[in-house]
Design a protein around this motif. Structure first.
Motif, PDB file in Angstrom:
ATOM      1  N   ARG A   1      41.354  25.012  38.102  1.00  0.00           N
ATOM      2  CA  ARG A   1      41.094  24.568  36.717  1.00  0.00           C
ATOM      3  C   ARG A   1      39.880  25.299  36.145  1.00  0.00           C
ATOM      4  O   ARG A   1      39.856  25.658  34.968  1.00  0.00           O
ATOM      5  N   ALA A   2      38.860  25.520  36.974  1.00  0.00           N
ATOM      6  CA  ALA A   2      37.670  26.238  36.518  1.00  0.00           C
ATOM      7  C   ALA A   2      38.024  27.667  36.119  1.00  0.00           C
ATOM      8  O   ALA A   2      37.586  28.166  35.075  1.00  0.00           O
ATOM      9  N   GLU A   3      38.839  28.339  36.935  1.00  0.00           N
ATOM     10  CA  GLU A   3      39.290  29.697  36.598  1.00  0.00           C
ATOM     11  C   GLU A   3      40.072  29.692  35.288  1.00  0.00           C
ATOM     12  O   GLU A   3      39.866  30.543  34.427  1.00  0.00           O
ATOM     13  N   ALA A   4      40.959  28.726  35.166  1.00  0.00           N
ATOM     14  CA  ALA A   4      41.795  28.643  33.968  1.00  0.00           C
ATOM     15  C   ALA A   4      40.957  28.355  32.728  1.00  0.00           C
ATOM     16  O   ALA A   4      41.212  28.918  31.661  1.00  0.00           O
ATOM     17  N   SER A   5      39.940  27.518  32.865  1.00  0.00           N
ATOM     18  CA  SER A   5      39.122  27.178  31.689  1.00  0.00           C
ATOM     19  C   SER A   5      38.385  28.403  31.156  1.00  0.00           C
ATOM     20  O   SER A   5      38.261  28.585  29.940  1.00  0.00           O
ATOM     21  N   CYS A   6      37.927  29.265  32.048  1.00  0.00           N
ATOM     22  CA  CYS A   6      37.261  30.491  31.619  1.00  0.00           C
ATOM     23  C   CYS A   6      38.253  31.414  30.925  1.00  0.00           C
ATOM     24  O   CYS A   6      37.964  31.990  29.869  1.00  0.00           O
ATOM     25  N   GLU A   7      39.427  31.547  31.510  1.00  0.00           N
ATOM     26  CA  GLU A   7      40.467  32.382  30.905  1.00  0.00           C
ATOM     27  C   GLU A   7      40.838  31.857  29.520  1.00  0.00           C
ATOM     28  O   GLU A   7      40.993  32.625  28.565  1.00  0.00           O
ATOM     29  N   ILE A   8      40.949  30.545  29.393  1.00  0.00           N
ATOM     30  CA  ILE A   8      41.290  29.929  28.109  1.00  0.00           C
ATOM     31  C   ILE A   8      40.200  30.214  27.075  1.00  0.00           C
ATOM     32  O   ILE A   8      40.501  30.515  25.914  1.00  0.00           O
ATOM     33  N   ALA A   9      38.942  30.131  27.490  1.00  0.00           N
ATOM     34  CA  ALA A   9      37.843  30.397  26.553  1.00  0.00           C
ATOM     35  C   ALA A   9      37.918  31.818  26.005  1.00  0.00           C
ATOM     36  O   ALA A   9      37.732  32.050  24.806  1.00  0.00           O
ATOM     37  N   HIS A  10      38.210  32.779  26.883  1.00  0.00           N
ATOM     38  CA  HIS A  10      38.324  34.167  26.419  1.00  0.00           C
ATOM     39  C   HIS A  10      39.552  34.356  25.537  1.00  0.00           C
ATOM     40  O   HIS A  10      39.497  35.066  24.526  1.00  0.00           O
ATOM     41  N   MET A  11      40.643  33.720  25.894  1.00  0.00           N
ATOM     42  CA  MET A  11      41.844  33.818  25.069  1.00  0.00           C
ATOM     43  C   MET A  11      41.590  33.206  23.688  1.00  0.00           C
ATOM     44  O   MET A  11      42.023  33.747  22.674  1.00  0.00           O
TER      45      MET A  11
ATOM     46  N   ARG B   1      42.032  34.998  20.061  1.00  0.00           N
ATOM     47  CA  ARG B   1      42.864  34.408  18.994  1.00  0.00           C
ATOM     48  C   ARG B   1      42.068  34.215  17.715  1.00  0.00           C
ATOM     49  O   ARG B   1      42.604  34.314  16.622  1.00  0.00           O
ATOM     50  N   GLN B   2      40.783  33.943  17.839  1.00  0.00           N
ATOM     51  CA  GLN B   2      39.952  33.750  16.661  1.00  0.00           C
ATOM     52  C   GLN B   2      39.471  35.069  16.066  1.00  0.00           C
ATOM     53  O   GLN B   2      38.859  35.087  15.013  1.00  0.00           O
ATOM     54  N   ALA B   3      39.785  36.173  16.726  1.00  0.00           N
ATOM     55  CA  ALA B   3      39.318  37.483  16.268  1.00  0.00           C
ATOM     56  C   ALA B   3      39.806  37.796  14.867  1.00  0.00           C
ATOM     57  O   ALA B   3      39.119  38.496  14.115  1.00  0.00           O
TER      58      ALA B   3
ATOM     59  N   TRP C   1      35.267  39.898  20.042  1.00  0.00           N
ATOM     60  CA  TRP C   1      36.566  39.740  20.667  1.00  0.00           C
ATOM     61  C   TRP C   1      36.877  40.854  21.660  1.00  0.00           C
ATOM     62  O   TRP C   1      37.575  40.633  22.641  1.00  0.00           O
ATOM     63  N   ARG C   2      36.355  42.047  21.461  1.00  0.00           N
ATOM     64  CA  ARG C   2      36.666  43.144  22.385  1.00  0.00           C
ATOM     65  C   ARG C   2      36.143  42.860  23.799  1.00  0.00           C
ATOM     66  O   ARG C   2      36.765  43.257  24.773  1.00  0.00           O
ATOM     67  N   SER C   3      35.015  42.175  23.898  1.00  0.00           N
ATOM     68  CA  SER C   3      34.509  41.859  25.232  1.00  0.00           C
ATOM     69  C   SER C   3      35.441  40.884  25.944  1.00  0.00           C
ATOM     70  O   SER C   3      35.634  40.971  27.161  1.00  0.00           O
ATOM     71  N   SER C   4      36.044  39.979  25.197  1.00  0.00           N
ATOM     72  CA  SER C   4      37.005  39.064  25.813  1.00  0.00           C
ATOM     73  C   SER C   4      38.260  39.796  26.249  1.00  0.00           C
ATOM     74  O   SER C   4      38.815  39.523  27.312  1.00  0.00           O
ATOM     75  N   VAL C   5      38.716  40.751  25.440  1.00  0.00           N
ATOM     76  CA  VAL C   5      39.883  41.539  25.829  1.00  0.00           C
ATOM     77  C   VAL C   5      39.563  42.329  27.098  1.00  0.00           C
ATOM     78  O   VAL C   5      40.354  42.366  28.039  1.00  0.00           O
ATOM     79  N   TRP C   6      38.382  42.925  27.136  1.00  0.00           N
ATOM     80  CA  TRP C   6      37.974  43.669  28.337  1.00  0.00           C
ATOM     81  C   TRP C   6      37.977  42.754  29.551  1.00  0.00           C
ATOM     82  O   TRP C   6      38.480  43.099  30.614  1.00  0.00           O
TER      83      TRP C   6
END
Length: 154
Positions: free
Chosen positions: A52-62, A66-68, A75-80
């Motif tokens: 769940r911790a891994e998923a929560s981080c992934e969700i935050a970046h996603m 999406r808000q980009a 947003w580019r740092s999240s894509v990276w």
């Protein structure tokens, strides 16, 4: 092997939720990667908490990606991050590396074959222990590589 305290398990999950790998979590809480892996294998609730911790981080970046389209400038740092940490999902082109799930499935099938085909109890148990060690080391290596990749270019 010493069991992790509740505080160590909680802190490890927080480190993983921040986007770090299990090796960084082990370093932070003062244990070995093997202790974290053993706790995951023997304590399903802890394993679930780390997933769940891994998923929560992934969700935050996603969410950031999406808000980009609104006004987010980062947003580019999240894509990276997503391309680097989850190349099987977000990488450009086809990833050449195996996923953790693929490695675990292969080693599980191999362990089943050993259990069925090796007749001598001592040999069979020795081989099964060796396969379990290989699984731990492979996961630890994958976590270390993902953590190094998540730290970004040097």
């Amino acid at each position: 092997m010493t069991r992790l305290s509740e505080e160590q398990k909680r802190d490890a999950a927080l480190v993983v939720a921040a986007g770090c790998g299990r090796q960084t979590a082990a370093d932070f809480v003062g244990c070995t990667i093997e202790q974290i892996q053993q706790a995951e294998l023997t304590q399903p609730e802890f394993a679930r908490e780390l997933r769940r911790a891994e998923a929560s981080c992934e969700i935050a970046h996603m969410r950031c990606v999406r808000q980009a389209s609104n006004e987010s400038r980062q947003w580019r740092s999240s894509v990276w991050w997503m391309e680097t940490v989850r190349p099987e999902r977000y990488g450009r082109g086809r990833s050449e590396s195996l996923t953790r799930a693929a490695v675990n499935n292969f080693l599980s099938e191999l362990a089943e074959a050993v259990a069925e085909e090796v007749r001598g109890d001592c040999d069979r148990e020795r081989l099964l222990r060796r396969l379990e060690q290989m699984r731990w080391h492979t996961v630890a290596d994958a976590d270390a590589a993902a953590a190094q990749a998540a730290e970004g270019p040097s």
